[in-house]
Design a protein around this motif. Sequence first.
Motif, PDB file in Angstrom:
ATOM      1  N   ARG A 109      -8.417   0.238   0.950  1.00  0.00           N
ATOM      2  CA  ARG A 109      -7.270  -0.619   1.282  1.00  0.00           C
ATOM      3  C   ARG A 109      -6.901  -0.474   2.766  1.00  0.00           C
ATOM      4  O   ARG A 109      -6.541  -1.458   3.425  1.00  0.00           O
ATOM      5  CB  ARG A 109      -6.072  -0.248   0.395  1.00  0.00           C
ATOM      6  N   GLU A 110      -6.962   0.734   3.286  1.00  0.00           N
ATOM      7  CA  GLU A 110      -6.653   0.962   4.701  1.00  0.00           C
ATOM      8  C   GLU A 110      -7.684   0.277   5.600  1.00  0.00           C
ATOM      9  O   GLU A 110      -7.341  -0.270   6.655  1.00  0.00           O
ATOM     10  CB  GLU A 110      -6.606   2.459   4.993  1.00  0.00           C
ATOM     11  N   LEU A 122       0.832  -1.207   0.000  1.00  0.00           N
ATOM     12  CA  LEU A 122       0.000   0.000   0.000  1.00  0.00           C
ATOM     13  C   LEU A 122       0.865   1.254   0.000  1.00  0.00           C
ATOM     14  O   LEU A 122       0.576   2.233  -0.726  1.00  0.00           O
ATOM     15  CB  LEU A 122      -0.923  -0.016   1.224  1.00  0.00           C
ATOM     16  N   LEU A 143      -7.704   4.207  -1.655  1.00  0.00           N
ATOM     17  CA  LEU A 143      -6.782   4.266  -0.519  1.00  0.00           C
ATOM     18  C   LEU A 143      -7.518   3.962   0.784  1.00  0.00           C
ATOM     19  O   LEU A 143      -7.049   3.168   1.615  1.00  0.00           O
ATOM     20  CB  LEU A 143      -6.124   5.642  -0.463  1.00  0.00           C
ATOM     21  N   ARG A 201       0.656   4.103  -2.829  1.00  0.00           N
ATOM     22  CA  ARG A 201      -0.175   5.160  -2.262  1.00  0.00           C
ATOM     23  C   ARG A 201      -0.396   6.306  -3.249  1.00  0.00           C
ATOM     24  O   ARG A 201      -1.508   6.810  -3.412  1.00  0.00           O
ATOM     25  CB  ARG A 201       0.447   5.669  -0.966  1.00  0.00           C
TER      26      ARG A 201
END
Length: 270
Positions: free
Chosen positions: A87-88, A72, A84, A76
């Motif tokens: 994914r976080e 990631l 983003l 980024r």
Amino acid sequence: MKKIILIILTIILPLGAFSQRGLNIGYIDMDYILENIPEYQEASNQLDNRVQDWKNEIDTKRREISEIQTQLENERTLLTKELLEEREDDITYLQDQLTEYQQKRFGPGGDYILQKRQLIKPIQDQVFNAVQEIADRRNFDFIFDRTSDIGMIYAKSNYDMSDQVVRIITRAANREEIESRQDRIDLEQAENRTVAQDSVIQAREQASQNAKTERELYIEERRRKRDSTRAAKKAEFEERRAQILEDRERRRDSINAAREAEARIKDTIN
């Protein structure tokens, strides 16, 4: 542990001075016992292998999360804000899952604690039974486990002062409640009784209470039967009374009907 034993001995040794023999005290080493019981060692090795498997699973999950985090960070700048955040969120979810798994295996009440307890309990039961047998056979007064925080694992019942402690606490509470001279006299008499005398008195009071209860039940049963008999007699009386009134009413109606018929005949003749 040594301080606990010294404190206990300081309390109980004066008691032994009044007996014909000294106190007979022994101790065991639970760690040594467990190390020399093949069944425990085998089960312990199986648990150790299982624990290692759990740790390997945790390490694998941790590496996977770390790799995802690294990927990631590398991507980024190429991701949109929505991707983003997604994914976080995925990483946060995986971390929460890992924490939950760690707690399930090694947390309070986890698999490791439960299986360790299940593993050692049968051995502890065997040890306590063996200690009881040795204490009875060799007339020990106290036996301690020098490797345990609990300390004492066996003591003769005649050294148990629990009842006396309860009596003292109860007496202290009773002293605060006494209101009359007779209450004070009764309390002093109670305090001068031994535990055995208290037991006899309590047994008598319980027997008296049982007899009182049986008498109350007997009286209640007699009252119930008496009330039932009275109710039956009352119902029978009411039924007879209703029948008499019904018969009386029927005769009255019959007489009135006869009179009316006679009057109609007379009217016809005239």
